[in-house]
Design a protein around this motif. Sequence first.
Motif, PDB file in Angstrom:
ATOM      1  N   THR A 120       0.837  -1.193   0.000  1.00 31.18           N
ATOM      2  CA  THR A 120       0.000   0.000   0.000  1.00 31.18           C
ATOM      3  C   THR A 120       0.877   1.251   0.000  1.00 31.18           C
ATOM      4  OG1 THR A 120      -0.107   0.090   2.423  1.00 31.18           O
ATOM      5  CG2 THR A 120      -1.761  -1.257   1.287  1.00 31.18           C
ATOM      6  N   ASN A 121       0.244   2.393  -0.227  1.00 28.66           N
ATOM      7  CA  ASN A 121       0.991   3.653  -0.194  1.00 28.66           C
ATOM      8  C   ASN A 121       1.585   3.915   1.184  1.00 28.66           C
ATOM      9  OD1 ASN A 121       0.466   4.149  -2.882  1.00 28.66           O
ATOM     10  ND2 ASN A 121      -1.238   5.530  -2.502  1.00 28.66           N
ATOM     11  N   ARG A 122       0.889   3.512   2.226  1.00 29.76           N
ATOM     12  CA  ARG A 122       1.424   3.685   3.578  1.00 29.76           C
ATOM     13  C   ARG A 122       2.682   2.861   3.774  1.00 29.76           C
ATOM     14  NH1 ARG A 122      -3.684   3.642   7.854  1.00 29.76           N
ATOM     15  NH2 ARG A 122      -4.675   5.582   7.107  1.00 29.76           N
ATOM     16  N   GLN A 123       2.670   1.634   3.292  1.00 31.27           N
ATOM     17  CA  GLN A 123       3.852   0.779   3.430  1.00 31.27           C
ATOM     18  C   GLN A 123       5.022   1.315   2.617  1.00 31.27           C
ATOM     19  OE1 GLN A 123       1.859  -2.862   2.197  1.00 31.27           O
ATOM     20  NE2 GLN A 123       1.922  -3.679   4.288  1.00 31.27           N
ATOM     21  N   LEU A 124       4.747   1.833   1.422  1.00 33.34           N
ATOM     22  CA  LEU A 124       5.804   2.409   0.607  1.00 33.34           C
ATOM     23  C   LEU A 124       6.405   3.635   1.281  1.00 33.34           C
ATOM     24  CD1 LEU A 124       4.185   2.190  -2.958  1.00 33.34           C
ATOM     25  CD2 LEU A 124       6.025   0.779  -2.054  1.00 33.34           C
ATOM     26  N   THR A 125       5.538   4.468   1.836  1.00 30.78           N
ATOM     27  CA  THR A 125       6.024   5.668   2.524  1.00 30.78           C
ATOM     28  C   THR A 125       6.849   5.295   3.748  1.00 30.78           C
ATOM     29  OG1 THR A 125       4.059   6.886   1.787  1.00 30.78           O
ATOM     30  CG2 THR A 125       5.311   7.834   3.605  1.00 30.78           C
ATOM     31  N   LEU A 126       6.391   4.293   4.479  1.00 30.13           N
ATOM     32  CA  LEU A 126       7.128   3.845   5.668  1.00 30.13           C
ATOM     33  C   LEU A 126       8.500   3.294   5.276  1.00 30.13           C
ATOM     34  CD1 LEU A 126       7.174   3.295   8.716  1.00 30.13           C
ATOM     35  CD2 LEU A 126       6.091   1.078   8.247  1.00 30.13           C
ATOM     36  N   ALA A 127       8.551   2.504   4.218  1.00 27.55           N
ATOM     37  CA  ALA A 127       9.825   1.934   3.768  1.00 27.55           C
ATOM     38  C   ALA A 127      10.789   3.037   3.333  1.00 27.55           C
ATOM     39  CB  ALA A 127       9.582   0.962   2.621  1.00 27.55           C
ATOM     40  N   ALA A 128      10.278   4.027   2.609  1.00 28.53           N
ATOM     41  CA  ALA A 128      11.131   5.136   2.175  1.00 28.53           C
ATOM     42  C   ALA A 128      11.632   5.937   3.367  1.00 28.53           C
ATOM     43  CB  ALA A 128      10.360   6.037   1.213  1.00 28.53           C
ATOM     44  N   THR A 129      10.753   6.167   4.345  1.00 24.54           N
ATOM     45  CA  THR A 129      11.124   6.951   5.527  1.00 24.54           C
ATOM     46  C   THR A 129      12.183   6.245   6.355  1.00 24.54           C
ATOM     47  OG1 THR A 129       8.880   7.881   5.584  1.00 24.54           O
ATOM     48  CG2 THR A 129      10.217   8.086   7.585  1.00 24.54           C
ATOM     49  N   LEU A 141       3.113  10.796  -3.806  1.00 24.56           N
ATOM     50  CA  LEU A 141       2.057   9.796  -4.028  1.00 24.56           C
ATOM     51  C   LEU A 141       0.699  10.452  -4.181  1.00 24.56           C
ATOM     52  CD1 LEU A 141       3.116   6.975  -1.511  1.00 24.56           C
ATOM     53  CD2 LEU A 141       3.366   6.977  -3.992  1.00 24.56           C
ATOM     54  N   SER A 142       0.464  11.518  -3.443  1.00 22.66           N
ATOM     55  CA  SER A 142      -0.800  12.248  -3.573  1.00 22.66           C
ATOM     56  C   SER A 142      -0.916  12.903  -4.942  1.00 22.66           C
ATOM     57  CB  SER A 142      -0.919  13.303  -2.468  1.00 22.66           C
ATOM     58  OG  SER A 142      -0.888  12.704  -1.190  1.00 22.66           O
ATOM     59  N   VAL A 143       0.180  13.489  -5.401  1.00 19.20           N
ATOM     60  CA  VAL A 143       0.182  14.117  -6.729  1.00 19.20           C
ATOM     61  C   VAL A 143      -0.018  13.071  -7.814  1.00 19.20           C
ATOM     62  CG1 VAL A 143       1.609  15.374  -8.396  1.00 19.20           C
ATOM     63  CG2 VAL A 143       1.596  16.064  -5.993  1.00 19.20           C
ATOM     64  N   ASN A 144       0.539  11.875  -7.616  1.00 20.68           N
ATOM     65  CA  ASN A 144       0.439  10.811  -8.608  1.00 20.68           C
ATOM     66  C   ASN A 144      -0.999  10.352  -8.833  1.00 20.68           C
ATOM     67  OD1 ASN A 144       1.787   8.832 -10.376  1.00 20.68           O
ATOM     68  ND2 ASN A 144       1.016   7.336  -8.915  1.00 20.68           N
ATOM     69  N   LYS A 145      -1.870  10.548  -7.846  1.00 22.75           N
ATOM     70  CA  LYS A 145      -3.275  10.170  -8.003  1.00 22.75           C
ATOM     71  C   LYS A 145      -3.973  11.041  -9.043  1.00 22.75           C
ATOM     72  CE  LYS A 145      -3.894   8.527  -3.250  1.00 22.75           C
ATOM     73  NZ  LYS A 145      -4.627   8.727  -1.975  1.00 22.75           N
TER      74      LYS A 145
END
Length: 257
Positions: A121-130, A162-166
Amino acid sequence: MEKRDVEREDKFNLTVDVLMLAGTLLLQSGSEIYRVEDTMIRIAHSQGIMDCNALAMPVAIFFSIENTNISRMKRITHSNYNIEKVCDVNQVSRELVGGKISLEEAFKKLIQLKKKKPPYTNRQLTLAATISAPFFSIMFGGNLYDALGAALATFFGFSFSLSVNKFVRIPFVTAFAGAFVFGLLAQIWARYSGFPSSADLIIAGAVMPFVPGIALTNAVRDLMTNHLNSGMSKIFETLLITLALGAGTSVALVLMK
């Protein structure tokens, strides 16, 4: 004879459907071009279609049979990198070519893979990047405060991209948006946090999750296998994304001066 001809035609049509679907899923999931073409040809050969050609490009795939008017084309309108799906399609192809499953079973499995949601999910991707960004800052010579700044900047920058990508599905725009946010936050952290931090080291860590490493790797592999069109197009894509990252951080730097 008529019944046998009908069965043969049905099998032929199903074979082409299976190989076109397999090629489409591979291409949409970010597979290398040579893998797409090789998979399609292997499936065709396993079902007795020998004199055939497959051509894959980043935006379309083609399949034809020599000395006939039979040809298929599929336009690829969107793609993302999903290595898990590439492995799953490869496994279905191997089982079909090895005779472990039938055409009907292969087609059903590919349809299921087509409907399968992304593994993260986007949350998991953001967490991994962070989580990963601070370690890049430390690797480039930063201290603990640089790492904290990189984590903060990456969290907001990656979330914003990710928000812009939507709304705007253009990699150049999303990369620019993310770079602008983490570049701005890196400058703010270095100036006003009160910690001994370097904006350059924070940006160096925050930019790494945005670097299109898979696209660049696939581009080089396509060039090595003589797929010049797809290889050059992917290289230009990575260069544009890299340019967008540099432009975003530069704009943030100019605004903070």
